[in-house]
Motif scaffolding. Structure first.
Motif, PDB file in Angstrom:
ATOM      1  N   UNK A   1       0.815  -1.203   0.000  1.00 52.27           N
ATOM      2  CA  UNK A   1       0.000   0.000   0.000  1.00 52.27           C
ATOM      3  C   UNK A   1       0.852   1.258   0.000  1.00 52.27           C
ATOM      4  N   UNK A   2       2.154   1.103   0.216  1.00 52.32           N
ATOM      5  CA  UNK A   2       3.051   2.255   0.116  1.00 52.32           C
ATOM      6  C   UNK A   2       3.015   2.827  -1.300  1.00 52.32           C
ATOM      7  N   UNK A   3       2.993   1.962  -2.295  1.00 53.42           N
ATOM      8  CA  UNK A   3       2.936   2.395  -3.691  1.00 53.42           C
ATOM      9  C   UNK A   3       1.585   2.991  -4.043  1.00 53.42           C
ATOM     10  N   UNK A   4       0.585   2.639  -3.271  1.00 55.65           N
ATOM     11  CA  UNK A   4      -0.765   3.124  -3.545  1.00 55.65           C
ATOM     12  C   UNK A   4      -0.853   4.638  -3.431  1.00 55.65           C
ATOM     13  N   UNK A   5      -0.141   5.226  -2.504  1.00 59.24           N
ATOM     14  CA  UNK A   5      -0.197   6.679  -2.308  1.00 59.24           C
ATOM     15  C   UNK A   5       0.240   7.415  -3.582  1.00 59.24           C
TER      16      UNK A   5
END
Length: 121
Positions: free
Chosen positions: A60-64
């Motif tokens: 979810x880090x890449x989701x931002x």
């Protein structure tokens, strides 16, 4: 910085590289994150706090970045993504203090805001 001794010329309209449309890549990240988001419910039910924080930092880090790229110029998507970010921060905090009720409410709010983001894009 530009070096006058660089083998590369300055970019111009004759350059082969223009710009890259990252939206298809960002949509894949959002779709993958959507499939990972339901895992949180099981972690909350079993009080597996470290699993939630690990999942939040894993993909979810890449989701931002993907949400920022997709929401550019769209007011509804901007509002939904900011609300989603705040919900994830509350969820992470609730896991650190091991508060199951706060974790559940943060998760429910995050699901709603994620759905609102998807609808806006």
């Amino acid at each position: 910085n530009f070096s006058p001794y660089s083998p590369y010329s300055a970019s111009s309209e004759k350059s082969l590289y223009g710009s890259v449309d990252d939206k298809p890549f960002y949509k894949k990240i959002v779709a993958e994150s959507k499939s990972r988001l339901p895992l949180y419910q099981g972690y909350i039910d079993k009080k597996q706090w470290s699993e939630i924080t690990t999942q939040s930092t894993r993909y979810l880090y890449s989701l931002r970045k993907a949400m920022n790229g997709l929401a550019a110029g769209n007011a509804d998507a901007e509002a939904a993504k900011v609300a989603f970010y705040k919900d994830l921060e509350k969820l992470t905090y609730s896991c650190r203090v091991k508060d199951q009720a706060l974790a559940q409410s943060s998760y429910d709010s995050a699901k709603a805001n994620f759905a609102a983001f998807e609808k806006a894009i």
